[in-house]
Design an enzyme around this catalytic site. Sequence first.
Site, PDB file in Angstrom:
ATOM      1  N   THR C  85       0.823  -1.213   0.000  1.00 16.29           N
ATOM      2  CA  THR C  85       0.000   0.000   0.000  1.00 16.29           C
ATOM      3  C   THR C  85       0.855   1.261   0.000  1.00 16.29           C
ATOM      4  OG1 THR C  85      -1.678  -1.194   1.223  1.00 16.29           O
ATOM      5  CG2 THR C  85      -1.785   1.180   1.306  1.00 16.29           C
ATOM      6  N   THR C 159       1.907  -4.417   4.424  1.00 14.95           N
ATOM      7  CA  THR C 159       1.884  -4.727   5.851  1.00 14.95           C
ATOM      8  C   THR C 159       1.464  -6.168   6.141  1.00 14.95           C
ATOM      9  OG1 THR C 159      -0.368  -3.911   6.029  1.00 14.95           O
ATOM     10  CG2 THR C 159       1.387  -2.361   6.535  1.00 14.95           C
ATOM     11  N   ASP C 160       0.774  -6.799   5.205  1.00 14.43           N
ATOM     12  CA  ASP C 160       0.218  -8.126   5.497  1.00 14.43           C
ATOM     13  C   ASP C 160       1.284  -9.113   5.961  1.00 14.43           C
ATOM     14  OD1 ASP C 160      -2.359  -7.425   4.919  1.00 14.43           O
ATOM     15  OD2 ASP C 160      -2.715  -9.153   3.618  1.00 14.43           O
ATOM     16  N   LYS C 237       1.717  -8.036  13.295  1.00 10.21           N
ATOM     17  CA  LYS C 237       0.560  -7.227  12.916  1.00 10.21           C
ATOM     18  C   LYS C 237      -0.615  -7.714  13.737  1.00 10.21           C
ATOM     19  CE  LYS C 237      -2.066  -5.627   8.879  1.00 10.21           C
ATOM     20  NZ  LYS C 237      -2.230  -5.694   7.418  1.00 10.21           N
TER      21      LYS C 237
END
Lengths: 601, 601, 413, 413
Positions: C85, C159-160, C237
């Site tokens: 992203t 970020t995943d 996360k």
Amino acid sequence: MSSRVMIGLEIHIQLAGKKLFCDCTTESAIETVNGKVIERRLIATTGESGKYDPAAVYEKSRSRSFNYSVTDNSCLLEADEEPPHSVNSDVLKKAISTALSLNCQVVDRVAYMRKIVIDGSNTSGFQRTAIVGFNGYVETSRGKVGISSLCLEEDSCRKLEEHNGIVSYSLDRLGVPLMEIATDPDIVDEEHAVETAEIIGKKLLLAGWARKAPDAIRQDVNFSMGHGRVEIKGVPKLSTIKAAIAYEKERQTWLAELSPILKGTNWGRLKFQDVSHLFRNTKSKVIASNLKAGMNVYGTVLPGLAGYLKGEKYRMGIELADVAKLFGSGGIMHSDELPGYGVEDEIKGLVELLKPGKGDGFTIIVSTHKVIGLIQDAMIARLKKLEELDLPETRVVTEEGTTHYLRPLPGGERMYPETDVPSIAVEEALLEAARKISPKSEEELLAQLVSEFGISKQDASVILSTTQLETFQNYNLILGDSKLATRVILQAIPEMENKTGRPISIPDLIPVLEEAGRRKWDRQILERAMDLYFVEHMPLGDLIRSDEMKPIGGNELKSMIILLHNEAPVNPKNIIPRIRSRTSRPFSPAEALALVKEILG
Amino acid sequence: MSSRVMIGLEIHIQLAGKKLFCDCTTESAIETVNGKVIERRLIATTGESGKYDPAAVYEKSRSRSFNYSVTDNSCLLEADEEPPHSVNSDVLKKAISTALSLNCQVVDRVAYMRKIVIDGSNTSGFQRTAIVGFNGYVETSRGKVGISSLCLEEDSCRKLEEHNGIVSYSLDRLGVPLMEIATDPDIVDEEHAVETAEIIGKKLLLAGWARKAPDAIRQDVNFSMGHGRVEIKGVPKLSTIKAAIAYEKERQTWLAELSPILKGTNWGRLKFQDVSHLFRNTKSKVIASNLKAGMNVYGTVLPGLAGYLKGEKYRMGIELADVAKLFGSGGIMHSDELPGYGVEDEIKGLVELLKPGKGDGFTIIVSTHKVIGLIQDAMIARLKKLEELDLPETRVVTEEGTTHYLRPLPGGERMYPETDVPSIAVEEALLEAARKISPKSEEELLAQLVSEFGISKQDASVILSTTQLETFQNYNLILGDSKLATRVILQAIPEMENKTGRPISIPDLIPVLEEAGRRKWDRQILERAMDLYFVEHMPLGDLIRSDEMKPIGGNELKSMIILLHNEAPVNPKNIIPRIRSRTSRPFSPAEALALVKEILG
Amino acid sequence: MNKIENGTMVDFTYKNTKMKGVLVSSSEGNLNIKLMSGYNLLVPENSITDIKPLKTIAQTGGFEEKDLIFEHGPKKVAFIGTGGTIASRVDYITGAVKPVLNPGFLRESVANLSKFTLDISLLEPVLSENITPNDWILFAKTVKDKLSKNHGAVILHGTDTMSYTASALSFMFQNLSGPVVMIGSQRSSDRPSSDAFLNLEAGLEFAASNFGEVGIAMHQNTSDNAVALHRGVRARKMHSSRRDAFRSIGGNPIGKYENGSVTISHEARALSDETVLLDKLETSVALIYFHPGLTAEDLAAVTEKKRATVIMGTGLGHTGTRLYPVIRDIVGRGDHVLMTTQCLFGSVNMNVYSTGRELLKLGVIPLSNMLPEVAMIKSMHVLANYPDGEFSKVMLSNLRGETVDREFLGEVP
Amino acid sequence: MNKIENGTMVDFTYKNTKMKGVLVSSSEGNLNIKLMSGYNLLVPENSITDIKPLKTIAQTGGFEEKDLIFEHGPKKVAFIGTGGTIASRVDYITGAVKPVLNPGFLRESVANLSKFTLDISLLEPVLSENITPNDWILFAKTVKDKLSKNHGAVILHGTDTMSYTASALSFMFQNLSGPVVMIGSQRSSDRPSSDAFLNLEAGLEFAASNFGEVGIAMHQNTSDNAVALHRGVRARKMHSSRRDAFRSIGGNPIGKYENGSVTISHEARALSDETVLLDKLETSVALIYFHPGLTAEDLAAVTEKKRATVIMGTGLGHTGTRLYPVIRDIVGRGDHVLMTTQCLFGSVNMNVYSTGRELLKLGVIPLSNMLPEVAMIKSMHVLANYPDGEFSKVMLSNLRGETVDREFLGEVP
């Protein structure tokens, strides 16, 4: 100059219930949750053509940061911490219904867009909006007024205050469903504008869909008379529409007259210099206190503006003051109003220092070294625009109806698809559902309430005028008793609000009404239950299990009737009030009547 | 009554480094972390035979809750929020080494036990302890004194205060490794006790393993002279051992004399009644302020105790005051010391009210309605025990060496295996390692330091007497330079502590020394680095990359030497100080000497 | 009608209304047309009439170059884009997010850019959920190359799986001559409210500071006022959408960026003189989430060909006894079984309950408070770079701070 | 020597030292002897001499009865033991923890016991990590039976899988006539510091209050001053050892016990007139933890025979594209694939990124913020009790509060 006046309206109506993209209610009971405040900044990014939107660039030049107070009716979405949930289908149906009632075409697919807004009023930096209907009209006394579009969008944050470049907002209003109905510029004058606004507004108020809040309906006015479109934001009342249009018409007229006179002025001569030393012993309290706070007084000539700053007709002073205020300054003091405001002895010094020529005005302003350059640039830019009669801009209205410069008009750059929300097909079933709830006229509604629900015309008209039609329908559904529903709305709730000194929220009330409906409570029991719940704060679970609320029936009821009968004969007419006089517990009137019959043989 | 005096010692020595079951250091730099306090309660549970431990029952009767201040040298383990990590192998080795030096047998497997302690001094409610050695001895001037056991256990929490039934502890001391060396009751008198404690204590202090803290060594004294074993807890100094034994001997002697006199007294006549009304206008400031705080004054006769409360010999008053104090009372005022303490005018009223008979004393106490019953019961119980000469109990010592009742002796019920910690086999390799570090005598150590490390006898003896032998060995290993290590310990650290006004912790210092060792810094550079690090708070990463710390060598060093040579001839003797006078950056003396040779041809 | 190309301005009639706009795309029978008002209209192809092409609108130019030096200030930082992203730009017509990076955009939005000279390198973008161990090797080699010419490196990453990549890089780099800082964003950078701007600002500062680890720089809280630097092997996360989703599990971040300045904890590893990369990974490692429905067959099926199996056990590191035969088989054939806790916070301790002691006897290796995902990646690293006989010993030693020796009492687990 | 029975007092010589103690046990060549001092000594059998039996010590009597009414006060609460740390008593000689329960012990340690009459029923104890869906059915039937005679029920359960059991019971009970409160402890009840005492105290109060859900009552924080009641379908054990390990994920607890009084949130479900139990479960459900090393083969192997597969995807609900063929196969053969997030906090939202949209197209069911473990158990419930055609619809509807409609902004994710 004598170009035709064209007026268009944008009517914004907040819808009550849940928010547009989450399960939060549109109403808030507490201001901030544990005083939680989020600090954020917004960064303007380039639009698709690689250019910034002018309104965005302008906001950026002000470099503010934003504080958001977290309210009980906000969740991660309002905090910009999760993607939108699905579109609130209830309000979508209402929006389609409204579109149909405004003779609009309804889109085949509702596709949400992001409209960039970086004044901080949206935590995301954009507002989600979608066209629902287009190309409709309303009939007015002066002919049809076209409806160019009906959009269903998120309302923005409520502004709390601005202080030292930090703007504080509340999240309570963010995400409230907002119908935006834009008319074509078919409106011919201020009276016509008011009439049109009234016709559209009433349709929605009668439907009972709008929030019960003072700011539930807001209008923007688009005005032009040949010098470009001016958008006047946030006009709260119909009377203000009228005043604002009149004010703007007058303003553009004198600006048009002044424009040829100002042509060719060398605005570069507007150059602020620090004149603080002249004000060491000023009698102006405002200036004195600002100087004490470390600010400075700046002065400049205003080339060619003597007499036009605050003349009988011309008000260039206000135009310049508007610019100054946007940069945190309190305003300006100019030669057309000096001496005044305690500034008197300094004028000689000012004139010596600034050396205004013939026809020149001058002005002073309290500001800081950091900002004064920005103000100077903005004033010169504004004077050039006015000289050119390049008037399109966004303006804001005061309660009295005077309008003030707010920011440039936003460009077309600022919108792109909201990919987080899948587009919604408007199927026939949805259209049909929308048609079913189509807003009716006041007369139709009154008649319906009286005939269908058997309530008095007077009660019906109060329900309508307080825009509680939908609430009434809901309560009636839950309670299965239209009279009781009426009583709850018109008496029980106001009484309870009186007792508790705070508003009774619908979501808070619903569980109590559900119990009442399920257990077939009568008026007394329900009111007692509301008392226990709202005033004595008894949890609902305890309440329904409390002795007072335990239904009396069977042998117990029979014994009581026999007892009453022994005191004085009972009959089907007197039995209900007599039982009521003995117990506040619920009972089935039908059962009581049956028992009376049984006892009387 | 003339039974042989038997004295045993339990010597507790805290070991420095890491805690016994986690990676926290034994030293703490800050009192509480963010003021974090844990509130806990402890519940005594039944022992294996279904009976409560008497000490536990006693604690339970006091129903206190506990607050624990979280310190920087505590982790989830101290908070009783995770199981113990593995046993600190370093301290286990030292414990085995100590056991060997005390001629003990070493167990084949070290098996940890949980010893129930519910005075709150352990967050878990128990202390983890294991026998490491048994059946050893030390030689004393009065013959061998047997060592019954050497245990390696966790130290308890440090008590901060007790207030309104809430005891506050700090977690800093909890889990510090504690060697408990228990002697057989072979000690014959107080002088012998002191000698024995000295012999054992010195062994450990010289090894340099103990914490450098005032309370690093604490002794318990077991004393009996035929009336049961009294355990005197927490004797901090050798001189106090002597005083405490003498005091206890005297106390038991007069108690033995008094016992037949008291036989048969009806203790049931000890019955407190509220006598507050007599004290409305009391001159006793203590009583007045307590009354004002809502407490009461209670009084009772003390049957048959007149003259024995505070006579030349007998001190029953203290015995009763000890009980009162355990229940939060300040103490008692009794007839042998009244009038006094500002109580004078009230005595007549007291006597009228309490009606002491012939030989009866009386006493007053400030307490509350809630507690006075408990105090009365406890006093009667105590008087019965003393009458029976049933003296076994746990006592606590004051700095002056007087001892006071603390609680009953713990029973055998209170221990069961700590299954969270697997037992550790004491393999030959571990024994061998323990033998290698076996504590030596002072003379041996001095000689070794001087010969092996080439440091002066005087420095060596300071290192030993300040119990910094192990620290010295560590630093020497890291720095590879025993003189530098000595200097760091004896000069650099004290100077740094002077400058910063706070102790320099070993873990904090180690990284700096490691850099020094790795980069072969000399004294000046190291001290400059310590200055930058501890005084100027420069992060270590920045420090080693700073210009000041950049080594000078190669051409740069050569140029400097040539320059110096041009000023005045250099030679191998003068070159090092002359370079030093020019730069504070590190350089290799060997390289400098080589360069001098090269230059001189 | 089919002949009109995307990007053409058109006149058309829809529901009796004449309209004008740019044809953006067509799919599944709907035309997507951007009206002059800015709104996109999705109209069924068969419901519009009289569509007339007017003129073609130039598509907006993206940023095409893959590698360049973007010179502004004295601090040299490598800037490696991998996708995600944060490295995306929206196409303002379609709303599609393209994985490209525009230095102009950086200049406009990253406040401290003037302090840095960026050595930009955009790898073939890959969605973070598609990243596999092969990508880690590519990233690592790129970092090594770039660190030879720059003080530190920032890596833009989705970020995943950012914490997986951070773990992998942490193990692969035995030593680092400069900081390696991974940056992601939870709100895409086309949004005025994106977290990307502050994360980038902080990431550059971290990359210019002095520590020799792989870290993750993300918002410390929901406000735009602080960025935490998490140790790569301790970050996870913990929220699907919040900007402060990343947390240092069981400990504190190793650095912080606040009010324009960086602080690095003394617990962070120091820089080394040179970067040492061990770029081999053995990928046949299983990660098993134990639960009451997991059968022995399930376990056997997945672990059949694995060299190591990391179990996310319950509590202090337990599984049902029904799995013991399979565990015995795995250990028996010379492969490894490792235990972590599905609680994520806290340590396994297999001495407390009989289940744990029995599993230890079966040869299960207890990994203290190592995160399950980190344990899996560490296994990949250790299997490929150490002799098999040392597997257990190396797994139990704390190579990169992947276990926390002291867990403090925080407010919440 | 071998003839000496455990529990015999013995004289013996060890390392030249005469000693006396009770022989506790012998294993692996070591005798475990409890000395008179209370210490247990572990001594190699071959290193002791002269061992002489003296007398036999009676073993401590445990509590033997399985069912009894334990009458104290007016509030009738069923008290169901299933095992776990909280229902254990230590054997003070061996240190072994036995899963029995002594009412005397309750009387001594649970402050508010006098208010209750306990209908005690001790099921065959099972370690919580060994619990399987069959046990859930047994527990549920016991609860149903007991609720017909009591106001509410407490269930003592091991903490390892307590949230799984709580979820299962939540779904299995369509309606409840009384509260069902699960209680565990993180510190065993033989310890003076055990959390069991306060949890029991609170659990009884909760069970006597009015709400119709399955909840978990555990310490709210590390102090002994508050117990939180977590909704069974929203609780998760988030720390392996802390007493406040259980958290309500993405929301607040539905109840609290503090200062001796209970508060129940208005969001808790109300009691029903009768208890309705749906006791069927379909166990062929897989729970898959997606990660960069997970291959299509791994996924295929475990899901081959499963009726439903719950994926713990990354972020907003993503997996690598390499798994698409397997997912397509599963859905194609009529089985179900469901998406949850391994972040645990936050919701899946598969409209935001292309990966999510493609997975939706493949037929993956997005489960909002349902916890992965809860999703697995709900699948078991829905497969067994609803027509297959309604699977997706029922999975997406909020049956027991398993999804949180509004997630608030807490301090940490």
